[in-house]
Motif scaffolding. Structure first.
Motif, mmCIF file in Angstrom:
data_model
loop_
_atom_site.group_PDB
_atom_site.id
_atom_site.type_symbol
_atom_site.label_atom_id
_atom_site.label_comp_id
_atom_site.label_asym_id
_atom_site.label_seq_id
_atom_site.Cartn_x
_atom_site.Cartn_y
_atom_site.Cartn_z
ATOM 1 N N UNK A 165 0.821 -1.210 0.000
ATOM 2 C CA UNK A 165 0.000 0.000 0.000
ATOM 3 C C UNK A 165 0.856 1.262 0.000
ATOM 4 N N UNK A 166 2.039 1.200 0.564
ATOM 5 C CA UNK A 166 2.940 2.354 0.472
ATOM 6 C C UNK A 166 3.337 2.596 -0.985
ATOM 7 N N UNK A 167 3.542 1.536 -1.726
ATOM 8 C CA UNK A 167 3.856 1.681 -3.152
ATOM 9 C C UNK A 167 2.668 2.295 -3.889
ATOM 10 N N UNK A 168 1.485 1.809 -3.612
ATOM 11 C CA UNK A 168 0.288 2.355 -4.276
ATOM 12 C C UNK A 168 0.138 3.852 -3.996
ATOM 13 N N UNK A 169 0.402 4.267 -2.753
ATOM 14 C CA UNK A 169 0.281 5.682 -2.418
ATOM 15 C C UNK A 169 1.320 6.509 -3.175
ATOM 16 N N UNK A 170 2.528 5.990 -3.285
ATOM 17 C CA UNK A 170 3.573 6.725 -4.018
ATOM 18 C C UNK A 170 3.188 6.923 -5.477
ATOM 19 N N UNK A 171 2.616 5.903 -6.081
ATOM 20 C CA UNK A 171 2.194 6.021 -7.480
ATOM 21 C C UNK A 171 1.164 7.138 -7.625
ATOM 22 N N UNK B 286 -10.203 7.170 1.363
ATOM 23 C CA UNK B 286 -11.587 7.137 0.896
ATOM 24 C C UNK B 286 -11.974 5.759 0.378
ATOM 25 N N UNK B 287 -11.050 5.132 -0.332
ATOM 26 C CA UNK B 287 -11.369 3.844 -0.967
ATOM 27 C C UNK B 287 -11.569 2.709 0.030
ATOM 28 N N UNK B 288 -11.157 2.897 1.249
ATOM 29 C CA UNK B 288 -11.281 1.827 2.245
ATOM 30 C C UNK B 288 -11.949 2.316 3.536
#
Length: 481
Positions: free
Chosen positions: A137-143, A470-472
């Motif tokens: 999830x840290x990777x997803x946030x960085x993207x 928001x998504x979760x």
């Protein structure tokens, strides 16, 4: 069986005939499996590695007169403008799909007393998230942050180096959890190699009557595994230029940290390592130093006490750059080490408890170390760096590993959990919120490093609250003050 006779002769030549001691008691299929396993092992080569490891063990006891403190750059000492510049450069690289992450996740969590890999372990957070989920999830946030800055949605390839013992479990876990929201095609698993375990007399250990005891070749097996798995070639063909390598067990790891990556890109670094300030010479944390102009990590157990305890003019430990296994590499560096230097990497001996066939032929697990595992360490490649960076970060922000069972009360799940929640409390309070109870969790999808938390201003959070993106987001919300 001609193959069996050939193996008997080979093992006799190298004084390893005991590996066939129980062959007469085996079924035909068991004999076949044993022969296939032995044929897969280059007996001559692994015995050379054993001898080399024995020699290296002596050489690793470094003469302390050769050790020099490494020059360290300290992140917190830099002004905000420069840090923002590095952050921007790092996000640009992510937006341009030039960054990959490699997680060193081959460990079996035996010290934790758990039957599955560390990354799958329940951390005990209010959200129930595991280490793998937090890191993904840290990777997803960085993207997302990179897209907000550039308008371009980049790709980060998430690679997990597994072992024979953890590969299937890890693969199944990630599939069941739909790769925690990362695209399946951007998640790569690759296995490190295994080596036989030896007893203290140099004999390969028989784990079962029909199988040899094998163990992963250490996190330094990364370089060989990258090449033999074909992943190195895949990353190059995908346009990857920069790689963040980290251990799976650090709950605070800033995965693909844009500041660290941006700093390395701006300064032309080919190999970088994050460190924390080591204040206790007995802390089981290796230190980065220089020996004859080469950068190395020396294990705390290999430094003479008088050297480990020596202080500089400011009263700090002279050798205080504690290595936390969070490294930056250019892909070119990884390619050079894998192709040209992998065979030259140092070898280390780890004395371990190894299950083996006892005198009566039954499987036996000793209560004290009885065997030797040969390992390579990922940091042994630092000596091949042409431009190295030691980058000091704050322990409370970036380092809280899970190494031990909860009984030890140090470097365990409770200490890691407390460290993460203390950091999240700090983020909330710095954004004008209040925490009562001390245990609040912030989803990585909501904030990567404390940014984007304007919503907490003027709010009070109680024990075990979870702030979600928001998504979760859950239905319940914190109390307004």
């Amino acid at each position: 069986m001609d193959g069996f006779l050939e193996m008997q002769n080979l093992l006799s030549e190298y004084q390893q005939s005991h590996l066939l001691k129980y062959s007469g008691e085996l079924t035909e299929s068991e004999r076949k499996e044993l022969l296939e396993q032995l044929q897969s092992i280059d007996i001559k080569e692994v015995l050379k590695l054993y001898e080399k490891a024995q020699t290296s063990a002596g050489e690793n006891k470094i003469c302390d007169s050769k050790m020099r403190p490494v020059k360290v750059e300290i992140e917190k000492d830099l002004n905000e403008s420069l840090l923002n510049e590095y952050f921007s450069v790092g996000l640009d690289a992510i937006a341009q799909s030039q960054v990959a992450v490699i997680v060193l996740s081959g460990g079996q969590a035996t010290r934790l007393g758990l039957p599955y890999p560390k990354g799958m372990c329940p951390v005990g957070l209010p959200s129930g998230k595991t280490l793998f989920q937090i890191q993904a999830e840290r990777i997803r946030k960085l993207i997302k942050l990179a897209k907000q800055k550039t308008g371009q949605e980049g790709r980060v390839i998430w690679c997990l180096m597994t072992s024979e013992a953890t590969d299937l479990l890890t693969d199944k876990f990630l599939k069941q959890n739909k790769y925690f929201g990362l695209p399946k095609e951007n998640v790569k698993l690759f296995k490190q190699h295994q080596l036989p375990c030896f007893d203290f007399d140099g004999k390969i250990i028989l784990e079962e009557k029909d199988s040899v005891a094998l163990a992963p070749d250490g996190n330094g097996g990364l370089y060989k595994a990258l090449k033999t798995s074909g992943l190195l070639k895949q990353l190059k063909e995908s346009g990857i230029k920069y790689v963040h390598v980290h251990g799976v067990d650090n709950i605070l790891v800033r995965v693909a940290d844009p500041i660290f990556i941006g700093k390395c890109i701006k300064d032309g670094i080919d190999c970088g390592a994050k460190v924390v300030l080591k204040t206790d010479p007995k802390e089981p944390l290796g230190v980065i130093c220089q020996i004859e102009d080469k950068y190395q990590v020396i294990e705390y157990s290999e430094i003479p006490p008088e050297t480990a305890e020596s202080k500089d003019e400011d009263g700090q430990l002279k050798f205080s750059a504690g290595n936390i296994c969070s490294h930056f590499f250019t892909l070119d560096f990884l390619e050079r080490v894998s192709n040209d230097h992998e065979d030259s990497l140092g070898l280390h001996i780890a004395k371990k408890i190894v299950t083996h066939v006892g005198p009566d032929g039954d499987k036996f697990r000793p209560t004290s170390p009885n065997g030797i595992k040969i390992e390579k360490f990922v940091f042994d490649a630092f000596v091949y760096s042409r431009r190295f960076l030691a980058w000091r970060v704050e322990r409370g922000t970036e380092f809280s590993p899970v190494k031990n069972s909860d009984v030890s009360k140090t470097d365990c799940f409770p200490t890691a959990r407390r460290a993460l929640m203390a950091l999240h409390k700090k983020w909330i309070e710095s954004n004008g919120g209040e925490v009562k109870g001390g245990a609040v969790e912030i989803s990585p999808l909501l904030s990567y490093g404390g940014e984007g938390l304007e919503e907490v201003k003027g709010k009070t959070y109680g024990d075990r609250d979870v702030l979600l993106a928001d998504e979760e987001r859950a239905d319940d919300s914190p109390t307004e003050t």
